[in-house]
Design a protein around this motif. Structure first.
Motif, PDB file in Angstrom:
ATOM      1  N   GLU A 162       0.849  -1.190   0.000  1.00  0.00           N
ATOM      2  CA  GLU A 162       0.000   0.000   0.000  1.00  0.00           C
ATOM      3  C   GLU A 162       0.883   1.237   0.000  1.00  0.00           C
ATOM      4  N   LEU A 163       0.293   2.321  -0.448  1.00  0.00           N
ATOM      5  CA  LEU A 163       0.966   3.607  -0.397  1.00  0.00           C
ATOM      6  C   LEU A 163      -0.025   4.609   0.195  1.00  0.00           C
ATOM      7  N   PHE A 164       0.452   5.419   1.141  1.00  0.00           N
ATOM      8  CA  PHE A 164      -0.407   6.383   1.816  1.00  0.00           C
ATOM      9  C   PHE A 164       0.175   7.778   1.688  1.00  0.00           C
ATOM     10  N   ARG A 165      -0.704   8.757   1.668  1.00  0.00           N
ATOM     11  CA  ARG A 165      -0.310  10.152   1.772  1.00  0.00           C
ATOM     12  C   ARG A 165      -0.616  10.583   3.202  1.00  0.00           C
ATOM     13  N   VAL A 166       0.421  11.028   3.889  1.00  0.00           N
ATOM     14  CA  VAL A 166       0.285  11.445   5.280  1.00  0.00           C
ATOM     15  C   VAL A 166       0.197  12.962   5.308  1.00  0.00           C
ATOM     16  N   ASP A 167      -0.848  13.488   5.930  1.00  0.00           N
ATOM     17  CA  ASP A 167      -1.014  14.931   6.055  1.00  0.00           C
ATOM     18  C   ASP A 167      -0.575  15.334   7.459  1.00  0.00           C
ATOM     19  N   PRO A 168       0.600  15.971   7.579  1.00  0.00           N
ATOM     20  CA  PRO A 168       1.104  16.305   8.911  1.00  0.00           C
ATOM     21  C   PRO A 168       0.256  17.341   9.641  1.00  0.00           C
ATOM     22  N   ALA A 169      -0.446  18.195   8.913  1.00  0.00           N
ATOM     23  CA  ALA A 169      -1.255  19.235   9.549  1.00  0.00           C
ATOM     24  C   ALA A 169      -2.501  18.650  10.211  1.00  0.00           C
ATOM     25  N   SER A 170      -3.208  17.792   9.482  1.00  0.00           N
ATOM     26  CA  SER A 170      -4.462  17.247  10.019  1.00  0.00           C
ATOM     27  C   SER A 170      -4.273  15.920  10.734  1.00  0.00           C
ATOM     28  N   GLY A 171      -3.135  15.262  10.492  1.00  0.00           N
ATOM     29  CA  GLY A 171      -2.893  13.965  11.107  1.00  0.00           C
ATOM     30  C   GLY A 171      -3.550  12.818  10.366  1.00  0.00           C
ATOM     31  N   THR A 172      -4.104  13.091   9.175  1.00  0.00           N
ATOM     32  CA  THR A 172      -4.758  12.026   8.414  1.00  0.00           C
ATOM     33  C   THR A 172      -3.740  11.239   7.605  1.00  0.00           C
ATOM     34  N   CYS A 173      -4.123  10.015   7.300  1.00  0.00           N
ATOM     35  CA  CYS A 173      -3.289   9.118   6.505  1.00  0.00           C
ATOM     36  C   CYS A 173      -4.224   8.431   5.514  1.00  0.00           C
ATOM     37  N   ASP A 174      -4.204   8.869   4.251  1.00  0.00           N
ATOM     38  CA  ASP A 174      -5.139   8.364   3.250  1.00  0.00           C
ATOM     39  C   ASP A 174      -4.415   7.490   2.239  1.00  0.00           C
ATOM     40  N   GLN A 175      -5.037   6.351   1.947  1.00  0.00           N
ATOM     41  CA  GLN A 175      -4.443   5.451   0.965  1.00  0.00           C
ATOM     42  C   GLN A 175      -4.497   6.102  -0.412  1.00  0.00           C
ATOM     43  N   VAL A 176      -3.403   5.971  -1.152  1.00  0.00           N
ATOM     44  CA  VAL A 176      -3.298   6.536  -2.490  1.00  0.00           C
ATOM     45  C   VAL A 176      -3.592   5.438  -3.493  1.00  0.00           C
ATOM     46  N   CYS A 177      -4.474   5.740  -4.430  1.00  0.00           N
ATOM     47  CA  CYS A 177      -4.749   4.763  -5.477  1.00  0.00           C
ATOM     48  C   CYS A 177      -3.657   4.867  -6.547  1.00  0.00           C
TER      49      CYS A 177
ATOM     50  N   MET B  58       4.360  20.170   4.094  1.00  0.00           N
ATOM     51  CA  MET B  58       5.248  19.134   3.590  1.00  0.00           C
ATOM     52  C   MET B  58       4.436  18.048   2.884  1.00  0.00           C
ATOM     53  N   CYS B  59       5.022  17.452   1.863  1.00  0.00           N
ATOM     54  CA  CYS B  59       4.397  16.315   1.193  1.00  0.00           C
ATOM     55  C   CYS B  59       5.057  15.055   1.748  1.00  0.00           C
ATOM     56  N   CYS B  60       4.248  14.166   2.261  1.00  0.00           N
ATOM     57  CA  CYS B  60       4.756  12.965   2.918  1.00  0.00           C
ATOM     58  C   CYS B  60       4.020  11.745   2.378  1.00  0.00           C
ATOM     59  N   ILE B  61       4.786  10.761   1.887  1.00  0.00           N
ATOM     60  CA  ILE B  61       4.179   9.514   1.435  1.00  0.00           C
ATOM     61  C   ILE B  61       4.808   8.350   2.196  1.00  0.00           C
ATOM     62  N   LEU B  62       4.008   7.321   2.391  1.00  0.00           N
ATOM     63  CA  LEU B  62       4.392   6.164   3.193  1.00  0.00           C
ATOM     64  C   LEU B  62       4.177   4.902   2.365  1.00  0.00           C
ATOM     65  N   HIS B  63       5.260   4.177   2.098  1.00  0.00           N
ATOM     66  CA  HIS B  63       5.194   2.902   1.381  1.00  0.00           C
ATOM     67  C   HIS B  63       5.170   1.780   2.417  1.00  0.00           C
ATOM     68  N   ARG B  64       4.147   0.961   2.418  1.00  0.00           N
ATOM     69  CA  ARG B  64       4.138  -0.244   3.255  1.00  0.00           C
ATOM     70  C   ARG B  64       4.700  -1.372   2.399  1.00  0.00           C
TER      71      ARG B  64
ATOM     72  N   MET C  25       9.053  15.759   1.306  1.00  0.00           N
ATOM     73  CA  MET C  25       9.656  16.868   0.575  1.00  0.00           C
ATOM     74  C   MET C  25       8.882  18.158   0.874  1.00  0.00           C
ATOM     75  N   PRO C  26       9.624  19.254   1.128  1.00  0.00           N
ATOM     76  CA  PRO C  26       8.952  20.541   1.333  1.00  0.00           C
ATOM     77  C   PRO C  26       8.219  20.975   0.061  1.00  0.00           C
ATOM     78  N   PRO C  27       7.127  21.722   0.203  1.00  0.00           N
ATOM     79  CA  PRO C  27       6.324  22.098  -0.964  1.00  0.00           C
ATOM     80  C   PRO C  27       7.066  22.966  -1.976  1.00  0.00           C
ATOM     81  N   SER C  28       8.042  23.734  -1.534  1.00  0.00           N
ATOM     82  CA  SER C  28       8.769  24.608  -2.461  1.00  0.00           C
ATOM     83  C   SER C  28       9.826  23.859  -3.264  1.00  0.00           C
ATOM     84  N   ASP C  29      10.057  22.589  -2.931  1.00  0.00           N
ATOM     85  CA  ASP C  29      11.152  21.848  -3.549  1.00  0.00           C
ATOM     86  C   ASP C  29      10.739  20.926  -4.685  1.00  0.00           C
TER      87      ASP C  29
END
Length: 141
Positions: free
Chosen positions: A28-43, A54-60, A72-76
Motif C-alpha cells: 500500500e501507499l499512503f499520503r500522510v497529512d502532517p497538519a491534520s494527522g490524516t493518513c489516506d491510501q493513495v490509489c 510538507m508532502c509525505c508519502i508512506l510505502h508499506r 519533501m517541502p512544498p517549495s522543492d
C-alpha cells in the motif's frame, strides 16, 4: 537518508528538469497529512501537487516488517507522480527543479527518507515530518 540536489545555471534562459524516483514492491501507499494527522491510501496513477505543507508519502513494503517514508517541502518539487507498473511495484516520481532559472541562480531540492517499523508507521511519519519542518534550510554548500 537525505538527498540534496543543487542546480546552478550559467545560461541566460534555463528550464532544468530533474526527476527522483523510488520504486518498491509495496502493499500500500499512503499520503500522510502532517497538519491534520490524516493518513489516506493513495490509489494507483495519481499526481500530487505541492500544497502549503510538507508532502509525505508512506510505502508499506510487501512482506517486510518496515515501511519507507519520503518527505519533501512544498517549495522543492513541481509534482509527484505515483503509479503501479506492470510488475505490481509502486513507483513514486518527484519532479523537482522544473522552474525557470536565470543565469547564476542556485536552486536546491531536499528529499528526506526514513525506514520505520510497520507498527505505528503513520504516526512515526507524522512525527518525522513535524521534526523536519523545524530544521533550518540548508543554505550552505
Amino acid at each position: 537518508l537525505s538527498l540534496l540536489v543543487s542546480v546552478e545555471t550559467h545560461l541566460l534562459d534555463t528550464w532544468p528538469r530533474i526527476s527522483v524516483v523510488s520504486q518498491f514492491a509495496a502493499e500500500e501507499l499512503f499520503r500522510v497529512d502532517p497538519a491534520s494527522g490524516t493518513c489516506d491510501q493513495v490509489c494507483d496513477n495519481i499526481v500530487i501537487r505541492p500544497s502549503e505543507d510538507m508532502c509525505c508519502i508512506l510505502h508499506r513494503l510487501l512482506e517486510a516488517p518496515i515501511s519507507y517514508v519520503e518527505i519533501m517541502p512544498p517549495s522543492d518539487f513541481r509534482e509527484l507522480s505515483i503509479r503501479r507498473d506492470s510488475a505490481g511495484q509502486l513507483r513514486a516520481e518527484w519532479h523537482i527543479l522544473a522552474d525557470f532559472l536565470e543565469k547564476g541562480v542556485i536552486r536546491r531540492s531536499r528529499l528526506q527518507t526514513i525506514f520505520v517499523p510497520r507498527a505505528n508507521d503513520s504516526r512515526l511519519a507524522q512525527a518525522f515530518c513535524a521534526a523536519l519542518k523545524q530544521l533550518p534550510l540548508p543554505l550552505t554548500a
